[in-house]
Write an enzyme that holds these catalytic residues in place. Structure first.
Site, PDB file in Angstrom:
ATOM      1  N   LYS A  44      30.957  47.256   0.479  1.00 11.90           N
ATOM      2  CA  LYS A  44      28.978  47.415  -0.601  1.00 11.90           C
ATOM      3  C   LYS A  44      29.073  47.891  -1.381  1.00 11.90           C
ATOM      4  O   LYS A  44      28.844  49.396  -1.382  1.00 11.90           O
ATOM      5  CB  LYS A  44      27.666  47.590   0.887  1.00 11.90           C
ATOM      6  CG  LYS A  44      26.397  47.818   0.455  1.00 11.90           C
ATOM      7  CD  LYS A  44      25.835  48.556   1.090  1.00 11.90           C
ATOM      8  CE  LYS A  44      24.454  49.009   0.117  1.00 11.90           C
ATOM      9  NZ  LYS A  44      23.432  50.173   1.110  1.00 11.90           N
ATOM     10  N   THR A  53      17.443  54.784   6.620  1.00  9.60           N
ATOM     11  CA  THR A  53      16.641  56.452   6.613  1.00  9.60           C
ATOM     12  C   THR A  53      15.742  55.908   7.696  1.00  9.60           C
ATOM     13  O   THR A  53      14.967  57.017   8.420  1.00  9.60           O
ATOM     14  CB  THR A  53      15.942  56.501   5.012  1.00  9.60           C
ATOM     15  OG1 THR A  53      17.110  56.628   4.149  1.00  9.60           O
ATOM     16  CG2 THR A  53      14.778  57.603   5.307  1.00  9.60           C
TER      17      THR A  53
END
Lengths: 257, 54
Positions: free
Chosen positions: A96, A207
């Site tokens: 990524k 998150t």
């Protein structure tokens, strides 16, 4: 069928592994949600501490695909070297790719991103670039060899959801055969469902799950939302219309007036 | 620092056999090249290990 470099996801949810209250809760979040991809990172190993080893064991036991990131990299060189180190540690060609352009917004440096993507694709990496919703940048990344794009929904960790649906829809329309994953900014399961309804192939959440009051329950809620959104796409939804249209048939209605 | 190669340095720091990766002067050095990678004064060695990430 669009895939992530040949990998199909039954549950189109990728989970980050940072910020959970405990390793046990992290593991339960994966097990309860069915998420099949875990993003991971690298840190400086200080002599003899071996702090990274238990984490690696935990991830291996989960049996999920590992997607290492280049978080915290601001230059092409940093990102490329980090990717090379990640490939060796995690034994995967997946990366990524993050090249951060600004510390306040954590927005991608799209110029460096394209350069790094080109270097890594040529070196045999399977690159998942963290990018914006810019179509022009997306085209450069595809030219560089990327077969998956990860446009942001909104700034990393903000939980603001999809701030530019038009841009995300435009990317989907221009790249019908490319796997697209919304990365960053997703705060609620409804945001994830919406991304899937736009025809996206998966969402990446960290998150919003890890910092929820109950991360395990939230991971499950996100998984259900991604499946609902994907189900809606395959079920061919109706077009919105301005005027009312009765859903109950009028034929045979009793004359009571 | 007594180590003369990257491999020796990793052992000196108790990291032999652990899952780490290394770079010298910001250039990645593969595990298979560590014993051949000599270190000289002023080399900047970066050693990394798995960590949680998003």
């Amino acid at each position: 069928m669009r895939t992530l470099y040949g990998t199909e996801l039954v549950t189109p949810l990728m989970l980050g592994t940072a910020q959970y209250p405990s390793p046990a809760i992290l593991a339960d979040a994966f097990r309860e949600s069915g998420a099949e991809v875990a993003t991971v990172s690298l840190r400086r190993e200080s002599g003899g501490v071996r702090a990274g080893q238990p984490f690696w064991e935990l991830i291996r036991e989960l049996g999920v695909a590992v997607l290492p990131n280049t978080a915290g990299c601001f230059t092409v060189k940093e990102a490329v070297t980090t990717a090379q180190m990640a490939r060796e540690i995690f034994e995967t060609p997946w990366i990524k790719l993050e090249v951060i352009g600004h510390t306040d917004t954590l927005e991608p440096d799209v110029f460096g991103l394209v350069d790094a993507a080109r270097i890594l694709c040529e070196d045999g990496f399977e690159v998942f670039p963290y990018t914006t919703d810019s179509l022009a940048v997306a085209e450069r990344l595809v030219e560089a060899g990327c077969k998956v794009l990860m446009p942001w929904g909104s700034p990393i960790g903000s939980g603001l959801g999809l701030l530019n649906e038009h841009g995300l829809r435009s990317l989907r329309a221009h790249f019908p055969d490319l796997a697209l994953v919304v990365d960053a900014g997703i705060g609620l399961p409804s945001h994830a469902a919406r991304a899937m309804e736009l025809g996206y192939d998966a969402v990446l959440v960290n998150t919003a799950v890890a910092r929820a009051g109950d991360p395990v329950a939230m991971a499950r809620a996100f998984a259900l939302a991604t499946l609902a959104g994907r189900g809606a796409v395959t079920a061919d939804p109706i077009e919105p219309r301005d005027m009312a249209s009765p859903s109950t048939p009028l034929i045979g209605k009793a004359f009571l007036g | 620092m007594r180590a003369t190669t990257l491999e020796e340095l990793l052992h000196e720091r108790g990291l032999g056999g652990t899952r780490v990766a290394a770079a010298v002067n910001e250039v990645f050095v593969a595990a298979s090249e560590r014993s051949a990678r000599k270190l000289v004064e002023g080399d900047r060695v970066e050693i990394v290990a798995p960590m949680q990430g998003g």
